[in-house]
Design a protein around this motif. Structure first.
Motif, PDB file in Angstrom:
ATOM      1  N   THR A   1      35.328-104.394  12.802  1.00 45.66           N
ATOM      2  CA  THR A   1      36.147-103.193  12.824  1.00 45.66           C
ATOM      3  C   THR A   1      35.228-101.990  12.976  1.00 45.66           C
ATOM      4  OG1 THR A   1      37.865-104.158  11.417  1.00 45.66           O
ATOM      5  CG2 THR A   1      37.744-101.752  11.498  1.00 45.66           C
ATOM      6  N   VAL A   2      35.586-101.089  13.888  1.00 44.13           N
ATOM      7  CA  VAL A   2      34.745 -99.933  14.197  1.00 44.13           C
ATOM      8  C   VAL A   2      35.461 -98.649  13.798  1.00 44.13           C
ATOM      9  CG1 VAL A   2      33.540 -98.647  15.996  1.00 44.13           C
ATOM     10  CG2 VAL A   2      33.684-101.139  16.142  1.00 44.13           C
ATOM     11  N   LEU A   3      34.760 -97.800  13.026  1.00 39.29           N
ATOM     12  CA  LEU A   3      35.240 -96.449  12.762  1.00 39.29           C
ATOM     13  C   LEU A   3      34.651 -95.514  13.805  1.00 39.29           C
ATOM     14  CD1 LEU A   3      36.542 -94.171  11.018  1.00 39.29           C
ATOM     15  CD2 LEU A   3      34.350 -94.050   9.805  1.00 39.29           C
ATOM     16  N   VAL A   4      35.506 -94.759  14.482  1.00 40.86           N
ATOM     17  CA  VAL A   4      35.067 -93.695  15.381  1.00 40.86           C
ATOM     18  C   VAL A   4      35.379 -92.391  14.663  1.00 40.86           C
ATOM     19  CG1 VAL A   4      35.357 -92.614  17.642  1.00 40.86           C
ATOM     20  CG2 VAL A   4      35.496 -95.109  17.415  1.00 40.86           C
ATOM     21  N   THR A   5      34.334 -91.663  14.229  1.00 42.86           N
ATOM     22  CA  THR A   5      34.570 -90.534  13.332  1.00 42.86           C
ATOM     23  C   THR A   5      35.419 -89.438  13.965  1.00 42.86           C
ATOM     24  OG1 THR A   5      32.483 -89.460  13.962  1.00 42.86           O
ATOM     25  CG2 THR A   5      32.436 -90.953  12.051  1.00 42.86           C
ATOM     26  N   SER A   6      35.333 -89.287  15.280  1.00 44.55           N
ATOM     27  CA  SER A   6      36.183 -88.333  15.980  1.00 44.55           C
ATOM     28  C   SER A   6      36.891 -89.062  17.112  1.00 44.55           C
ATOM     29  CB  SER A   6      35.366 -87.156  16.532  1.00 44.55           C
ATOM     30  OG  SER A   6      36.199 -86.232  17.214  1.00 44.55           O
TER      31      SER A   6
ATOM     32  N   ARG B   1      35.599 -97.766   4.419  1.00 47.99           N
ATOM     33  CA  ARG B   1      35.835 -99.000   3.676  1.00 47.99           C
ATOM     34  C   ARG B   1      36.378-100.103   4.594  1.00 47.99           C
ATOM     35  NH1 ARG B   1      38.920 -96.951  -0.088  1.00 47.99           N
ATOM     36  NH2 ARG B   1      37.049 -96.147  -1.146  1.00 47.99           N
ATOM     37  N   GLY B   2      35.662-101.216   4.654  1.00 43.76           N
ATOM     38  CA  GLY B   2      36.084-102.345   5.477  1.00 43.76           C
ATOM     39  C   GLY B   2      35.606-102.276   6.913  1.00 43.76           C
ATOM     40  N   ALA B   3      34.950-101.161   7.284  1.00 43.35           N
ATOM     41  CA  ALA B   3      34.432-101.044   8.654  1.00 43.35           C
ATOM     42  C   ALA B   3      33.078-101.731   8.746  1.00 43.35           C
ATOM     43  CB  ALA B   3      34.305 -99.583   9.056  1.00 43.35           C
ATOM     44  N   ASP B   4      32.853-102.422   9.838  1.00 37.02           N
ATOM     45  CA  ASP B   4      31.577-103.101  10.085  1.00 37.02           C
ATOM     46  C   ASP B   4      30.624-102.251  10.906  1.00 37.02           C
ATOM     47  OD1 ASP B   4      32.437-105.910   9.071  1.00 37.02           O
ATOM     48  OD2 ASP B   4      33.982-105.355  10.509  1.00 37.02           O
ATOM     49  N   ALA B   5      31.186-101.315  11.680  1.00 36.12           N
ATOM     50  CA  ALA B   5      30.377-100.489  12.575  1.00 36.12           C
ATOM     51  C   ALA B   5      31.011 -99.106  12.665  1.00 36.12           C
ATOM     52  CB  ALA B   5      30.280-101.128  13.962  1.00 36.12           C
ATOM     53  N   ALA B   6      30.234 -98.148  13.156  1.00 31.52           N
ATOM     54  CA  ALA B   6      30.749 -96.785  13.281  1.00 31.52           C
ATOM     55  C   ALA B   6      30.096 -96.078  14.455  1.00 31.52           C
ATOM     56  CB  ALA B   6      30.501 -95.995  12.000  1.00 31.52           C
ATOM     57  N   TYR B   7      30.905 -95.274  15.152  1.00 32.09           N
ATOM     58  CA  TYR B   7      30.400 -94.349  16.157  1.00 32.09           C
ATOM     59  C   TYR B   7      30.473 -92.965  15.540  1.00 32.09           C
ATOM     60  CZ  TYR B   7      30.123 -91.474  20.385  1.00 32.09           C
ATOM     61  OH  TYR B   7      29.765 -90.523  21.317  1.00 32.09           O
TER      62      TYR B   7
ATOM     63  N   ALA C   1      26.201 -97.241   4.178  1.00 33.78           N
ATOM     64  CA  ALA C   1      25.468 -98.422   3.705  1.00 33.78           C
ATOM     65  C   ALA C   1      26.138 -99.029   2.489  1.00 33.78           C
ATOM     66  CB  ALA C   1      24.027 -98.028   3.383  1.00 33.78           C
ATOM     67  N   GLU C   2      26.589 -98.177   1.571  1.00 33.87           N
ATOM     68  CA  GLU C   2      27.271 -98.669   0.373  1.00 33.87           C
ATOM     69  C   GLU C   2      28.596 -99.337   0.719  1.00 33.87           C
ATOM     70  OE1 GLU C   2      27.626 -95.157  -1.942  1.00 33.87           O
ATOM     71  OE2 GLU C   2      25.550 -95.208  -2.678  1.00 33.87           O
ATOM     72  N   SER C   3      29.198 -98.931   1.833  1.00 36.22           N
ATOM     73  CA  SER C   3      30.502 -99.479   2.241  1.00 36.22           C
ATOM     74  C   SER C   3      30.381-100.772   3.030  1.00 36.22           C
ATOM     75  CB  SER C   3      31.266 -98.438   3.076  1.00 36.22           C
ATOM     76  OG  SER C   3      31.478 -97.248   2.338  1.00 36.22           O
ATOM     77  N   GLY C   4      29.151-101.180   3.342  1.00 36.85           N
ATOM     78  CA  GLY C   4      28.949-102.439   4.058  1.00 36.85           C
ATOM     79  C   GLY C   4      28.868-102.331   5.561  1.00 36.85           C
ATOM     80  N   VAL C   5      28.755-101.107   6.084  1.00 35.76           N
ATOM     81  CA  VAL C   5      28.590-100.940   7.529  1.00 35.76           C
ATOM     82  C   VAL C   5      27.261-101.554   7.956  1.00 35.76           C
ATOM     83  CG1 VAL C   5      28.270 -99.236   9.371  1.00 35.76           C
ATOM     84  CG2 VAL C   5      30.031 -98.884   7.628  1.00 35.76           C
ATOM     85  N   ARG C   6      27.276-102.289   9.059  1.00 39.87           N
ATOM     86  CA  ARG C   6      26.073-102.984   9.517  1.00 39.87           C
ATOM     87  C   ARG C   6      25.453-102.375  10.769  1.00 39.87           C
ATOM     88  NH1 ARG C   6      27.287-107.293  11.598  1.00 39.87           N
ATOM     89  NH2 ARG C   6      29.559-107.287  11.509  1.00 39.87           N
ATOM     90  N   ARG C   7      26.242-101.586  11.500  1.00 41.83           N
ATOM     91  CA  ARG C   7      25.745-101.036  12.760  1.00 41.83           C
ATOM     92  C   ARG C   7      26.353 -99.661  12.987  1.00 41.83           C
ATOM     93  NH1 ARG C   7      27.222-104.820  17.385  1.00 41.83           N
ATOM     94  NH2 ARG C   7      25.858-106.155  16.121  1.00 41.83           N
ATOM     95  N   MET C   8      25.529 -98.719  13.446  1.00 42.93           N
ATOM     96  CA  MET C   8      26.012 -97.391  13.775  1.00 42.93           C
ATOM     97  C   MET C   8      25.411 -96.932  15.098  1.00 42.93           C
ATOM     98  SD  MET C   8      26.266 -95.098  10.279  1.00 42.93           S
ATOM     99  CE  MET C   8      24.549 -95.314   9.802  1.00 42.93           C
TER     100      MET C   8
END
Length: 283
Positions: A12-17, A61-67, A91-98
């Motif tokens: 799951t990817v979070l895109v901040t904007s 929370r629950g996101a694996d990656a983020a842009y 990092a605390e939320s478990g994101v593995r890739r940004m």
């Protein structure tokens, strides 16, 4: 994202904007690939606001990656502090890739990049440093100038290797999905240098109405932004940033797009023809 037999779960990817110029494109591409996406936004979608740190944990929370795209720019005052806090929470939320969108040739942006890298311990980080987007002329701050026939900007006669936001989005998605891994930094430009005079001429040619470039000083540009309602401090920062970026030190192209995607970046002329055909500059 790509899957394998050992772990078929898609990240799951979070895109901040998720509604921004590049974020929207990244969301569209990831969705087309079947990747679960959270499109962050100050209004609608997943609540995300760079001015309200209290909501970042819930978005991550629950996101694996983020842009990650910071507003107004990574060189802005407070950006490094925001990146440090965001990296720690990610990092605390478990994101593995940004993947972080940064500005090309911005020393202060590098400080913010390193703040994120230092705080996001255990997270794979790819930084994408971008030239000016071609889409600034069709869906950004400069579109009104094109429609009005005058591009007012503090660029002088300096050339810029404008990059297409679609190319950048493709690079970001490659990095997020793992296809572009192996490099921590990508510097993206278009295939050639153009002055704002030349940009105005190319847009004039495809639209059939004259657009001319009007050079102004940084102070004059800041005053114009303030007249349009932009807060004075932000207007001053952006004018100073643009003046610095267009002092000539960025007037060189790179092979960043081709190195990641295996193809040449889109030329400004192709962008202008497509934008005109899509009605971006209909008066």
């Amino acid at each position: 994202m790509t899957t394998n037999t050992e772990n078929p779960k898609q990240d799951t990817v979070l895109v901040t904007s998720g509604t921004g110029k590049t974020g929207r494109r990244v969301v569209e591409r990831l969705t087309a690939l079947g990747v679960p996406v959270r499109a962050g936004s100050r209004r609608g979608g997943v609540p995300f606001d760079w001015e309200d740190e209290s909501g970042w944990g819930a978005a991550l929370r629950g996101a694996d990656a983020a842009y990650v795209t910071y507003y107004p720019d990574l060189a802005a005052p407070g950006a490094a502090e925001a990146m440090e806090a965001f990296g720690r929470i990610a990092a605390e939320s478990g994101v593995r890739r940004m993947v972080l969108l940064s500005g090309r040739g911005e020393p202060q942006a590098v400080v913010a990049e390193e703040a994120l890298r230092g705080a996001a311990r255990g997270v794979d980080l790819t930084v994408v440093r971008s030239a000016f987007f071609t889409q600034n002329f069709s869906e950004g701050a400069l579109v009104d100038g094109v429609l009005g026939g005058e591009l007012v900007f503090p660029a002088g006669a300096t050339a810029e290797p404008f990059v297409d936001a679609d190319d950048l989005a493709d690079v970001v998605v490659a990095a997020l999905t793992g296809e572009g891994r192996g490099e921590e930094l990508h510097e993206l430009t278009g295939p050639r240098l153009l002055t704002f005079d030349e940009v105005a001429a190319e847009i004039s040619a495809v639209t059939g109405h004259e657009v001319r470039y009007v050079p102004v000083s940084g102070d004059q540009y800041a005053a114009a932004l303030a007249e349009y309602g932009m807060p004075e401090a932000e207007a001053g920062f952006l004018a100073e940033l643009f003046t610095m970026l267009l002092d000539g030190h960025n007037a060189v192209t790179t092979d960043g797009v081709k190195r990641v995607l295996g193809r040449d970046p889109k030329d400004f002329g192709a962008f202008a023809r497509e934008a005109a055909e899509d009605g971006a500059w209909q008066v």
